[in-house]
Design a protein around this motif. Structure first.
Motif, PDB file in Angstrom:
ATOM      1  N   VAL A   1       0.882  -1.157   0.000  1.00 30.79           N
ATOM      2  CA  VAL A   1       0.000   0.000   0.000  1.00 30.79           C
ATOM      3  C   VAL A   1       0.924   1.213   0.000  1.00 30.79           C
ATOM      4  N   LEU A   2       0.842   2.004  -1.072  1.00 27.87           N
ATOM      5  CA  LEU A   2       1.800   3.086  -1.271  1.00 27.87           C
ATOM      6  C   LEU A   2       1.122   4.407  -1.588  1.00 27.87           C
ATOM      7  N   ASN A   3       1.775   5.480  -1.193  1.00 26.82           N
ATOM      8  CA  ASN A   3       1.421   6.783  -1.724  1.00 26.82           C
ATOM      9  C   ASN A   3       1.922   6.796  -3.165  1.00 26.82           C
ATOM     10  N   PRO A   4       1.142   7.315  -4.116  1.00 29.56           N
ATOM     11  CA  PRO A   4       1.596   7.313  -5.503  1.00 29.56           C
ATOM     12  C   PRO A   4       2.955   8.006  -5.672  1.00 29.56           C
ATOM     13  N   ALA A   5       3.854   7.372  -6.395  1.00 28.55           N
ATOM     14  CA  ALA A   5       5.210   7.879  -6.582  1.00 28.55           C
ATOM     15  C   ALA A   5       5.235   9.202  -7.341  1.00 28.55           C
ATOM     16  N   ASN A   6       4.223   9.451  -8.165  1.00 31.55           N
ATOM     17  CA  ASN A   6       4.216  10.684  -8.948  1.00 31.55           C
ATOM     18  C   ASN A   6       3.669  11.880  -8.166  1.00 31.55           C
ATOM     19  N   GLY A   7       3.278  11.664  -6.902  1.00 29.15           N
ATOM     20  CA  GLY A   7       2.776  12.757  -6.077  1.00 29.15           C
ATOM     21  C   GLY A   7       1.318  13.088  -6.295  1.00 29.15           C
ATOM     22  N   GLY A   8       0.687  12.472  -7.284  1.00 32.43           N
ATOM     23  CA  GLY A   8      -0.732  12.713  -7.537  1.00 32.43           C
ATOM     24  C   GLY A   8      -1.592  11.923  -6.575  1.00 32.43           C
ATOM     25  N   PRO A   9      -2.893  12.136  -6.620  1.00 30.34           N
ATOM     26  CA  PRO A   9      -3.788  11.385  -5.737  1.00 30.34           C
ATOM     27  C   PRO A   9      -3.910   9.924  -6.166  1.00 30.34           C
ATOM     28  N   ALA A  10      -4.078   9.053  -5.188  1.00 30.91           N
ATOM     29  CA  ALA A  10      -4.360   7.647  -5.482  1.00 30.91           C
ATOM     30  C   ALA A  10      -5.775   7.555  -6.024  1.00 30.91           C
ATOM     31  N   THR A  11      -5.958   6.764  -7.064  1.00 31.45           N
ATOM     32  CA  THR A  11      -7.281   6.532  -7.633  1.00 31.45           C
ATOM     33  C   THR A  11      -7.495   5.039  -7.777  1.00 31.45           C
ATOM     34  N   ILE A  12      -8.750   4.631  -7.912  1.00 32.77           N
ATOM     35  CA  ILE A  12      -9.067   3.213  -8.060  1.00 32.77           C
ATOM     36  C   ILE A  12      -9.190   2.859  -9.532  1.00 32.77           C
ATOM     37  N   GLY A  13      -9.020   1.598  -9.828  1.00 35.51           N
ATOM     38  CA  GLY A  13      -9.200   1.114 -11.188  1.00 35.51           C
ATOM     39  C   GLY A  13     -10.588   0.518 -11.337  1.00 35.51           C
ATOM     40  N   ASN A  14     -11.358   0.997 -12.297  1.00 35.96           N
ATOM     41  CA  ASN A  14     -12.679   0.451 -12.543  1.00 35.96           C
ATOM     42  C   ASN A  14     -12.523  -0.950 -13.128  1.00 35.96           C
ATOM     43  N   GLY A  15     -13.066  -1.938 -12.445  1.00 35.92           N
ATOM     44  CA  GLY A  15     -12.942  -3.320 -12.876  1.00 35.92           C
ATOM     45  C   GLY A  15     -11.785  -4.059 -12.218  1.00 35.92           C
ATOM     46  N   VAL A  16     -11.021  -3.391 -11.361  1.00 31.29           N
ATOM     47  CA  VAL A  16      -9.874  -3.993 -10.689  1.00 31.29           C
ATOM     48  C   VAL A  16     -10.299  -4.516  -9.317  1.00 31.29           C
ATOM     49  N   THR A  17      -9.910  -5.756  -9.005  1.00 33.29           N
ATOM     50  CA  THR A  17     -10.123  -6.346  -7.686  1.00 33.29           C
ATOM     51  C   THR A  17      -8.844  -7.041  -7.257  1.00 33.29           C
ATOM     52  N   VAL A  18      -8.437  -6.814  -6.026  1.00 36.71           N
ATOM     53  CA  VAL A  18      -7.326  -7.551  -5.434  1.00 36.71           C
ATOM     54  C   VAL A  18      -7.946  -8.634  -4.570  1.00 36.71           C
ATOM     55  N   SER A  19      -7.607  -9.888  -4.855  1.00 34.81           N
ATOM     56  CA  SER A  19      -8.216 -11.011  -4.147  1.00 34.81           C
ATOM     57  C   SER A  19      -7.172 -11.771  -3.333  1.00 34.81           C
ATOM     58  N   PHE A  20      -7.496 -11.991  -2.068  1.00 31.71           N
ATOM     59  CA  PHE A  20      -6.627 -12.704  -1.142  1.00 31.71           C
ATOM     60  C   PHE A  20      -7.165 -14.106  -0.906  1.00 31.71           C
ATOM     61  N   GLU A  21      -6.273 -15.035  -0.586  1.00 32.54           N
ATOM     62  CA  GLU A  21      -6.674 -16.394  -0.242  1.00 32.54           C
ATOM     63  C   GLU A  21      -6.805 -16.517   1.269  1.00 32.54           C
ATOM     64  N   ALA A  22      -7.912 -17.085   1.704  1.00 34.34           N
ATOM     65  CA  ALA A  22      -8.148 -17.320   3.132  1.00 34.34           C
ATOM     66  C   ALA A  22      -7.915 -18.789   3.446  1.00 34.34           C
ATOM     67  N   PRO A  23      -7.449 -19.088   4.666  1.00 31.32           N
ATOM     68  CA  PRO A  23      -7.191 -20.487   5.014  1.00 31.32           C
ATOM     69  C   PRO A  23      -8.456 -21.312   5.207  1.00 31.32           C
ATOM     70  N   ASN A  24      -9.580 -20.641   5.508  1.00 27.08           N
ATOM     71  CA  ASN A  24     -10.846 -21.346   5.722  1.00 27.08           C
ATOM     72  C   ASN A  24     -11.995 -20.354   5.593  1.00 27.08           C
ATOM     73  N   ARG A  25     -13.200 -20.877   5.636  1.00 29.03           N
ATOM     74  CA  ARG A  25     -14.385 -20.028   5.459  1.00 29.03           C
ATOM     75  C   ARG A  25     -14.593 -19.068   6.620  1.00 29.03           C
ATOM     76  N   SER A  26     -14.229 -19.472   7.824  1.00 22.81           N
ATOM     77  CA  SER A  26     -14.395 -18.558   8.953  1.00 22.81           C
ATOM     78  C   SER A  26     -13.459 -17.357   8.816  1.00 22.81           C
ATOM     79  N   ALA A  27     -12.299 -17.539   8.190  1.00 24.74           N
ATOM     80  CA  ALA A  27     -11.391 -16.420   7.942  1.00 24.74           C
ATOM     81  C   ALA A  27     -11.968 -15.464   6.902  1.00 24.74           C
ATOM     82  N   VAL A  28     -12.730 -15.970   5.938  1.00 19.68           N
ATOM     83  CA  VAL A  28     -13.416 -15.103   4.976  1.00 19.68           C
ATOM     84  C   VAL A  28     -14.370 -14.179   5.722  1.00 19.68           C
ATOM     85  N   LEU A  29     -15.164 -14.740   6.619  1.00 15.92           N
ATOM     86  CA  LEU A  29     -16.088 -13.938   7.409  1.00 15.92           C
ATOM     87  C   LEU A  29     -15.341 -12.945   8.286  1.00 15.92           C
TER      88      LEU A  29
END
Length: 127
Positions: free
Chosen positions: A52-80
């Motif tokens: 998680v970074l401040n943008p290197a170019n000094g501009g504001p951080a923006t989101i990408g439309n259609g972008v998702t970062v997905s993490f793996e959970a060890p079990n279903r209770s960790a998802v919750l």
């Protein structure tokens, strides 16, 4: 073999992002492994994986439309737990925990972080 060395999202408030991700990522076994002064922070299990970074170019951080970062959970209770922690720390729900029918045993939840980055957490283990 993982196909990525790491994934990075931007932030406009590093202090708040650090608190959000410390609380949320610990629920799936990740911890903060490094701080890059005021440039950002890095989380992982046994190596740097999520930045998680401040943008290197000094501009504001923006989101990408259609972008998702997905993490793996060890079990279903960790998802919750991940989803609950995300919402408790200011995140926004983008999909309640539950089965996803596109893959066998897929169980997931979605949220947005404080900067609007879309996050998912998945477990592919049978209950």
């Amino acid at each position: 073999m993982s196909v990525f060395t790491h994934v990075t999202v931007g932030t406009n408030n590093l202090a708040k992002a650090r608190a959000f991700y410390d609380a949320t990522l610990k629920e799936i076994g990740l911890k903060r492994v490094a701080d890059l002064d005021e440039a950002g922070s890095i989380w992982g299990v046994d190596k740097p994986s999520f930045f998680v970074l401040n943008p290197a170019n000094g501009g504001p951080a923006t989101i990408g439309n259609g972008v998702t970062v997905s993490f793996e959970a060890p079990n279903r209770s960790a998802v919750l737990a991940f989803h609950t922690a995300a919402l408790a720390n200011g995140g926004v729900c983008e999909g309640l925990p539950g089965p996803r029918n596109w893959a066998d045993n897929a169980y997931a939840a979605y949220a947005r972080d404080l900067d609007g980055n879309k996050l998912a957490v998945y477990c592919f283990k049978a209950e």
